[in-house]
Design an enzyme around this catalytic site. Structure first.
Site, PDB file in Angstrom:
ATOM      1  N   GLY A 101      14.252   6.509   4.613  1.00 18.41           N
ATOM      2  CA  GLY A 101      13.746   7.593   3.340  1.00 18.41           C
ATOM      3  C   GLY A 101      15.173   7.953   2.227  1.00 18.41           C
ATOM      4  CG  HIS A 112     -20.551 -12.641  -8.040  1.00 16.06           C
ATOM      5  ND1 HIS A 112     -20.009 -12.488  -7.760  1.00 16.06           N
ATOM      6  CD2 HIS A 112     -20.808 -13.977  -8.803  1.00 16.06           C
ATOM      7  CE1 HIS A 112     -20.184 -13.434  -6.496  1.00 16.06           C
ATOM      8  NE2 HIS A 112     -20.736 -14.047  -7.083  1.00 16.06           N
TER       9      HIS A 112
END
Ligand SMILES: Cc1cc2nc3c(=O)[nH]c(=O)nc-3n(C[C@H](O)[C@H](O)[C@H](O)COP(=O)(O)OP(=O)(O)OC[C@H]3O[C@@H](n4cnc5c(N)ncnc54)[C@H](O)[C@@H]3O)c2cc1C
Length: 473
Positions: free
Chosen positions: A279, A452
């Protein structure tokens, strides 16, 4: 107005600071930005961008190793670690130069040095250790009605895991290694830890990831994190969850980690290098905050929904104003903050709609509520899923491992969250982010035509699946 007087002064030139400076200039404010190290902050120099350059090298290396799968012949596959790192640094430098250009283009004054507030509208700048870019103003005292703190964050250091730049690295050393380690321990499995684990594993290191929480990528949907874990383990990354590295013993050229396995046992692991990715903490020190009474919370500057601090005329944005610690959050906060200063009445940032992306292989991307958080809020939900293996484009790409998952509110059809793991999902997630910003329902998503063949078709199929209408699986 004197040369030292501005309408707005921004301290820190990361994505929060420099983007806010541009918007401030667009809004007609006489603007200055103060930086002590690198234009572009952590993101452009030591964070988002250079890591993506490294990961790109690793990705291409991976494809070359699998050239045969695509009917291609490659005689000899290898890499030069120095050249891989050099490319990443060149990319970072190019963007760093780009910020300098943008400041000049927008007539934002760059002040080079270490800044601290003396009073709410008065900023003292001391000489920086780094070299100032051409044309930058130097140390002195500067005034502005509005001062925006965008000072970012730095690696968190845990007792026993102190980085030493040589054997125990933070992201700085991990991004520019002197050589490729044969074995590596990554402490922490958030986005930064996982990206480095992915990079080093792809280039051949034995990698172990230790995470104290029960799941890797703790902020992600549990099902997506579990899918990613399986994929990483298949690649040979060793993962220990619910386990804690308690100590790192440094030898001449290796590190021995003591690992508490969370079940009452301990084990040791010796590796060439360790990365501490536990962190970050906010850069709130030496800014004069205590003296002026600027409120901080859990190591970050406390702000309201327009990034105003507890002291009028002082604002904070980006990492230093708290999580999520992401570049796009920093940028957006800055825009909202400066537009509010201008009186434009912007919408406050909706934290629920901040996407998160991890650029490991496979990639992970998400926005909104996970299935668990939605349930914890006592919402009645519908969940849809679509696997990459049912998508023609994914199969054609040779990338048939992945999952798209959506979470809807059962009563209203509101899209509450979307979660993905697989190739290029970091580019796909924005479709759902836009949909959620527009408060789109399942019916509108089903009515939308997706091209597509694309990976994006899976985004529609997952929606269809949530409503029992899935087609290609
Ligand atoms: C390895 C790594 C990978 C990451 N990858 C991603 C990613 O893929 N996507 C993403 O969204 N986020 C990523 N992040 C997080 C991202 O880098 C931060 O969220 C982002 O940089 C925060 O921007 P900021 O403007 O708040 O601060 P920073 O970018 O940290 O900039 C702050 C600047 O302020 C300067 N400064 C501080 N104090 C002073 C002072 N007193 N005087 C003058 N200047 C000062 C600093 O020198 C610094 O340049 C990553 C971070 C790391 C470490």
């Amino acid at each position: 107005m004197a040369d030292t007087d501005f309408d707005v002064i921004i301290i820190g030139s990361g994505p929060g600071g420099y983007v806010t400076a541009i918007r401030a200039a667009q809004l007609g404010f006489k603007t200055a930005i103060i930086e002590r190290d690198y234009l572009g902050g952590i993101c452009l120099n030591w964070g988002c961008i250079p890591t993506k350059a490294l990961l790109r090298s690793a990705e291409i290396f991976h494809y070359l190793q699998h050239a045969k799968d695509y009917g291609l012949t490659v005689e000899k596959v290898g890499y030069d670690p120095t050249a891989v790192v050099k490319r990443s640094r060149v990319v970072a430098k190019r963007l760093n130069d780009g910020v300098g250009f943008l400041m000049r283009k927008n007539k934002v004054a760059v002040i080079w040095g270490e800044a601290a507030l003396q009073t709410p509208g008065r900023v003292a700048v001391k000489a920086a250790r780094s070299e100032a870019p051409k044309g930058a103003l130097g140390p002195g005292t500067y005034q502005a009605k509005h001062v925006i703190l965008a000072t970012g964050a730095r690696p968190r250091v845990l007792p026993g895991l102190e980085p030493d730049k040589k054997l125990v690295w933070t992201y700085f050393e991990a991004m520019a290694p002197d050589r490729m380690p044969k074995s590596l321990l990554v402490v922490g499995s958030g986005a930064i830890g996982v990206e480095f684990a992915s990079f080093y594993r792809t280039l051949g290191a034995e990698v172990t990831v230790v995470e104290v929480l029960p799941q890797i990528l703790p902020a992600e949907d549990a099902e997506i994190a579990a899918f990613a874990r399986k994929a990483f383990e298949k690649q040979g990354i060793r993962i220990l969850t619910g386990a804690k590295v308690t100590k790192l013993d440094k030898k001449a050229d290796s590190v021995t980690a003591t690992i508490d396995d969370g079940k009452g046992g301990t084990q040791t692991l010796t590796v060439e290098r360790a990365i501490s990715a536990v962190g970050v903490i906010g850069n709130i020190e030496n800014l004069g905050l205590e003296k002026l009474g600027v409120k901080t919370e859990r190591g970050m500057i406390a702000v309201d929904s327009f990034n105003r601090t507890s002291v009028p005329g002082i604002y904070a944005i980006g990492d230093v104003s708290g999580p999520p610690l992401l570049a796009h959050k920093a940028e957006h906060e800055g825009i909202v903050c400066i537009e509010a200063i201008k009186g434009l009445k912007p919408h406050p940032m909706d934290r629920h709609l901040i996407p998160a992306c991890t650029y490991c292989s496979p990639q992970i991307a998400s926005v909104g509520l996970t299935e668990a958080t939605a349930k914890a809020q006592n919402r009645e939900i519908r969940v849809g899923r679509f696997p990459f293996v049912g998508n023609g484009k994914a199969i054609a790409l040779g990338e048939d491992q992945g999952l798209v998952k959506v979470v809807f509110d059962k009563a209203t059809g509101e899209l509450l969250g979307a979660h993905m793991v697989g190739a290029e999902v970091t580019e796909l997630i924005q479709g759902y982010v836009i949909a959620m910003n527009l408060e789109t329902t399942e019916a509108e998503l089903m009515h939308t035509i997706f091209p597509h063949p694309t990976l994006s078709e899976m985004m529609k199929e997952a929606v269809l699946d949530a409503y029992g209408q899935v087609l290609n699986i």
